[in-house]
Design a protein around this motif. Structure first.
Motif, PDB file in Angstrom:
ATOM      1  N   LEU A 126     -20.096 -87.406  27.780  1.00 17.60           N
ATOM      2  CA  LEU A 126     -19.909 -88.522  28.124  1.00 17.60           C
ATOM      3  C   LEU A 126     -21.080 -89.420  27.255  1.00 17.60           C
ATOM      4  O   LEU A 126     -20.129 -90.518  26.928  1.00 17.60           O
ATOM      5  CB  LEU A 126     -21.131 -89.971  28.908  1.00 17.60           C
ATOM      6  CG  LEU A 126     -20.431 -89.164  30.799  1.00 17.60           C
ATOM      7  CD1 LEU A 126     -21.798 -90.246  31.351  1.00 17.60           C
ATOM      8  CD2 LEU A 126     -19.191 -89.850  31.158  1.00 17.60           C
ATOM      9  N   SER A 159     -15.514 -96.265  32.181  1.00 12.86           N
ATOM     10  CA  SER A 159     -14.545 -96.101  33.188  1.00 12.86           C
ATOM     11  C   SER A 159     -14.026 -95.256  31.481  1.00 12.86           C
ATOM     12  O   SER A 159     -14.195 -94.642  30.135  1.00 12.86           O
ATOM     13  CB  SER A 159     -13.482 -96.857  33.556  1.00 12.86           C
ATOM     14  OG  SER A 159     -13.647 -97.875  31.929  1.00 12.86           O
ATOM     15  N   GLU A 160     -12.389 -94.200  31.994  1.00 10.34           N
ATOM     16  CA  GLU A 160     -11.837 -93.423  31.169  1.00 10.34           C
ATOM     17  C   GLU A 160     -10.979 -94.226  30.090  1.00 10.34           C
ATOM     18  O   GLU A 160     -10.585 -93.359  29.479  1.00 10.34           O
ATOM     19  CB  GLU A 160     -11.198 -93.081  32.093  1.00 10.34           C
ATOM     20  CG  GLU A 160     -11.859 -91.302  33.270  1.00 10.34           C
ATOM     21  CD  GLU A 160     -12.196 -91.940  34.944  1.00 10.34           C
ATOM     22  OE1 GLU A 160     -11.997 -91.117  35.537  1.00 10.34           O
ATOM     23  OE2 GLU A 160     -12.471 -93.045  35.362  1.00 10.34           O
ATOM     24  N   ARG A 178     -15.120 -85.422  32.636  1.00  9.01           N
ATOM     25  CA  ARG A 178     -16.620 -85.470  32.293  1.00  9.01           C
ATOM     26  C   ARG A 178     -17.953 -86.310  34.025  1.00  9.01           C
ATOM     27  O   ARG A 178     -17.417 -87.023  33.685  1.00  9.01           O
ATOM     28  CB  ARG A 178     -16.441 -86.930  31.318  1.00  9.01           C
ATOM     29  CG  ARG A 178     -15.619 -86.711  29.661  1.00  9.01           C
ATOM     30  CD  ARG A 178     -15.361 -87.711  28.869  1.00  9.01           C
ATOM     31  NE  ARG A 178     -14.880 -87.592  27.917  1.00  9.01           N
ATOM     32  CZ  ARG A 178     -14.086 -87.760  26.676  1.00  9.01           C
ATOM     33  NH1 ARG A 178     -14.668 -89.465  27.077  1.00  9.01           N
ATOM     34  NH2 ARG A 178     -13.765 -87.371  25.785  1.00  9.01           N
ATOM     35  N   GLY A 179     -18.744 -85.904  33.381  1.00 10.42           N
ATOM     36  CA  GLY A 179     -20.104 -85.944  34.293  1.00 10.42           C
ATOM     37  C   GLY A 179     -20.849 -86.221  33.164  1.00 10.42           C
ATOM     38  O   GLY A 179     -21.552 -86.712  32.148  1.00 10.42           O
ATOM     39  N   SER A 180     -22.022 -87.377  34.284  1.00 13.80           N
ATOM     40  CA  SER A 180     -23.083 -87.258  33.450  1.00 13.80           C
ATOM     41  C   SER A 180     -24.300 -86.529  33.871  1.00 13.80           C
ATOM     42  O   SER A 180     -24.316 -85.079  33.947  1.00 13.80           O
ATOM     43  CB  SER A 180     -23.903 -88.897  34.537  1.00 13.80           C
ATOM     44  OG  SER A 180     -24.751 -89.617  33.514  1.00 13.80           O
ATOM     45  N   THR A 214     -25.161 -86.768  37.756  1.00 10.81           N
ATOM     46  CA  THR A 214     -23.725 -85.761  38.610  1.00 10.81           C
ATOM     47  C   THR A 214     -24.474 -84.509  39.154  1.00 10.81           C
ATOM     48  O   THR A 214     -25.030 -84.051  38.442  1.00 10.81           O
ATOM     49  CB  THR A 214     -22.762 -85.811  37.688  1.00 10.81           C
ATOM     50  OG1 THR A 214     -22.457 -86.993  37.169  1.00 10.81           O
ATOM     51  CG2 THR A 214     -21.574 -85.319  37.627  1.00 10.81           C
ATOM     52  N   THR A 220     -19.656 -80.900  39.645  1.00 14.15           N
ATOM     53  CA  THR A 220     -18.389 -81.259  38.358  1.00 14.15           C
ATOM     54  C   THR A 220     -17.346 -80.103  38.699  1.00 14.15           C
ATOM     55  O   THR A 220     -15.879 -79.892  37.877  1.00 14.15           O
ATOM     56  CB  THR A 220     -19.742 -80.289  37.233  1.00 14.15           C
ATOM     57  OG1 THR A 220     -20.360 -82.211  37.401  1.00 14.15           O
ATOM     58  CG2 THR A 220     -18.854 -80.419  35.907  1.00 14.15           C
ATOM     59  N   TRP A 259     -11.071 -87.349  33.171  1.00 16.72           N
ATOM     60  CA  TRP A 259     -11.357 -87.433  34.603  1.00 16.72           C
ATOM     61  C   TRP A 259     -12.847 -88.176  34.707  1.00 16.72           C
ATOM     62  O   TRP A 259     -13.761 -86.940  34.351  1.00 16.72           O
ATOM     63  CB  TRP A 259     -11.058 -87.001  36.392  1.00 16.72           C
ATOM     64  CG  TRP A 259      -9.598 -86.600  35.167  1.00 16.72           C
ATOM     65  CD1 TRP A 259      -8.468 -85.825  34.724  1.00 16.72           C
ATOM     66  CD2 TRP A 259      -8.692 -87.915  36.266  1.00 16.72           C
ATOM     67  NE1 TRP A 259      -7.100 -86.240  35.517  1.00 16.72           N
ATOM     68  CE2 TRP A 259      -6.909 -87.464  35.918  1.00 16.72           C
ATOM     69  CE3 TRP A 259      -9.126 -88.917  36.881  1.00 16.72           C
ATOM     70  CZ2 TRP A 259      -5.839 -87.928  36.556  1.00 16.72           C
ATOM     71  CZ3 TRP A 259      -7.860 -89.323  37.374  1.00 16.72           C
ATOM     72  CH2 TRP A 259      -6.353 -89.318  37.283  1.00 16.72           C
ATOM     73  N   HIS A 260     -13.893 -88.883  35.523  1.00 19.69           N
ATOM     74  CA  HIS A 260     -15.365 -88.302  35.621  1.00 19.69           C
ATOM     75  C   HIS A 260     -14.641 -87.814  36.957  1.00 19.69           C
ATOM     76  O   HIS A 260     -14.743 -88.338  37.850  1.00 19.69           O
ATOM     77  CB  HIS A 260     -15.282 -90.093  35.799  1.00 19.69           C
ATOM     78  CG  HIS A 260     -15.725 -90.590  34.144  1.00 19.69           C
ATOM     79  ND1 HIS A 260     -16.070 -92.070  33.531  1.00 19.69           N
ATOM     80  CD2 HIS A 260     -15.551 -90.445  32.759  1.00 19.69           C
ATOM     81  CE1 HIS A 260     -15.511 -92.256  32.998  1.00 19.69           C
ATOM     82  NE2 HIS A 260     -15.673 -91.173  31.540  1.00 19.69           N
ATOM     83  N   LEU A 299     -21.680 -95.181  35.069  1.00 24.68           N
ATOM     84  CA  LEU A 299     -20.137 -93.931  35.066  1.00 24.68           C
ATOM     85  C   LEU A 299     -19.527 -94.529  36.469  1.00 24.68           C
ATOM     86  O   LEU A 299     -19.954 -94.500  37.903  1.00 24.68           O
ATOM     87  CB  LEU A 299     -20.538 -92.425  35.573  1.00 24.68           C
ATOM     88  CG  LEU A 299     -19.346 -91.420  35.540  1.00 24.68           C
ATOM     89  CD1 LEU A 299     -19.378 -91.367  33.924  1.00 24.68           C
ATOM     90  CD2 LEU A 299     -19.567 -90.168  35.496  1.00 24.68           C
ATOM     91  N   ASP A 301     -16.861 -94.329  38.805  1.00 29.43           N
ATOM     92  CA  ASP A 301     -15.542 -92.613  38.916  1.00 29.43           C
ATOM     93  C   ASP A 301     -14.437 -93.092  39.834  1.00 29.43           C
ATOM     94  O   ASP A 301     -14.301 -91.934  40.480  1.00 29.43           O
ATOM     95  CB  ASP A 301     -16.767 -91.544  39.448  1.00 29.43           C
ATOM     96  CG  ASP A 301     -17.281 -91.897  40.805  1.00 29.43           C
ATOM     97  OD1 ASP A 301     -17.126 -93.770  41.207  1.00 29.43           O
ATOM     98  OD2 ASP A 301     -18.538 -91.585  40.809  1.00 29.43           O
TER      99      ASP A 301
END
Length: 306
Positions: free
Chosen positions: A106, A117-118, A154-156, A195, A200, A218-219, A280, A282
């Protein structure tokens, strides 16, 4: 049809991707500089300098998907580590025709004042955020030109199996299991998305194999945000261990450390993630892939394994 997958990197994401692919019977190769053996049945291991475009292209020949799961062991060396590696991935993806699946993060968004958001711009001004944003921009430009097929997820901050000392929550667990107080940087009471590293890997594979998903970010579906204090407490509770005290490292101490400890200096640049809600959004991935995050209780139990 060929079902061969080349994973660069044997950290938590790379290992989970390899496990998931091998379990379904795919041909899986994990490449690292040292040739690390993941111990996963059915996985081939390759000693490879992936920043060498010729070597990476040769390894990627005949590959269905080329996964970028790399991450430097030294958090302070991103400026030297990433540019040649990112360039080599693009060359290898174009020459091999493999889908290029990127494990992102992120950082490109920079400080935010609403859930991420994306469709938000990559507006980071710190060097790590700008670097990661440029990596995706270059891959997307080649994708849009029809030269490669690329997708980024993308993740946290990661929790789950194998994250260990690399996670803000999981690095606190060994001491907490012994009843020691946890000391966290910045705020302990701010909502923050965490996340699961397994989720992931699940999304990375799904996005790579879905043509309709290519060409965008994409999240990773993630559980509702927790504060650092809540997350640490809930990891302990998940295995029947008592809560411990959670304290914030005093700001003057944090600032002083940043002047003498390079790692802390890097973390200070990203401290905005822990001084305001960092959440996030998602929904797009949940709807497109029909994917839900692993239940939080299970994630906590796996995060407690040290």
């Amino acid at each position: 049809m060929t079902d061969r997958h080349l994973i660069v990197g044997a950290g938590p994401v790379g290992r989970h991707v390899a496990q998931l692919l091998a379990a379904r019977g795919s041909e899986v190769v994990v490449a690292t500089r040292s040739g690390t053996d993941t111990g996963i049945d059915g996985v081939t291991h390759l000693k490879l300098d992936a920043s060498d475009a010729e070597a990476l292209s040769a390894a990627a020949e005949g590959t269905t998907v080329l996964y970028n799961c790399a991450n430097p062991s030294d958090y302070t060396t991103w400026g030297e580590f990433w540019p040649p590696l990112a360039a080599a991935f693009l060359v290898a993806a174009e020459r091999s025709g493999a889908v290029y699946a990127i494990t992102g993060n992120l950082y490109p968004y920079g400080p935010v004042d609403k859930p991420m958001s994306e469709d938000m711009p990559d507006a980071a001004t710190d060097h790590k955020g700008r670097l990661r944003a440029a990596m995706w921009a270059e891959a997307k430009a080649l994708h849009d030109a029809g030269r490669i097929r690329a997708v980024e997820i993308r993740g946290s901050d990661y929790v789950g199996t194998g994250v260990g000392g690399n996670g803000h929550v999981t690095r606190q667990i060994p001491g907490a299991l012994k009843g020691k107080r946890a000391w966290v940087f910045n705020r302990k009471d701010i909502p923050h998305t965490f996340t699961d590293v397994l989720d992931t890997a699940r999304l990375l594979i799904a996005a790579a194999e879905d043509e309709a998903a290519h060409g965008r970010v994409w999240h990773v579906p993630s559980n509702p945000p927790r504060t650092q204090e809540q997350a640490i407490t809930e990891v302990l509770t998940s295995i029947g261990k008592p809560a411990v005290g959670v304290s914030e490292v005093p700001k003057p101490v944090f600032v002083a450390l940043s002047w003498v400890v390079p790692l802390i200096r890097e973390l200070r640049q990203l401290s905005y993630q822990w001084t305001a809600p960092y959440v996030l959004d998602d929904r797009a991935a949940r709807e497109h892939f029909g994917m839900e995050p692993t239940p939080w209780d299970e994630v906590c139990r796996r995060s407690a394994v040290v």
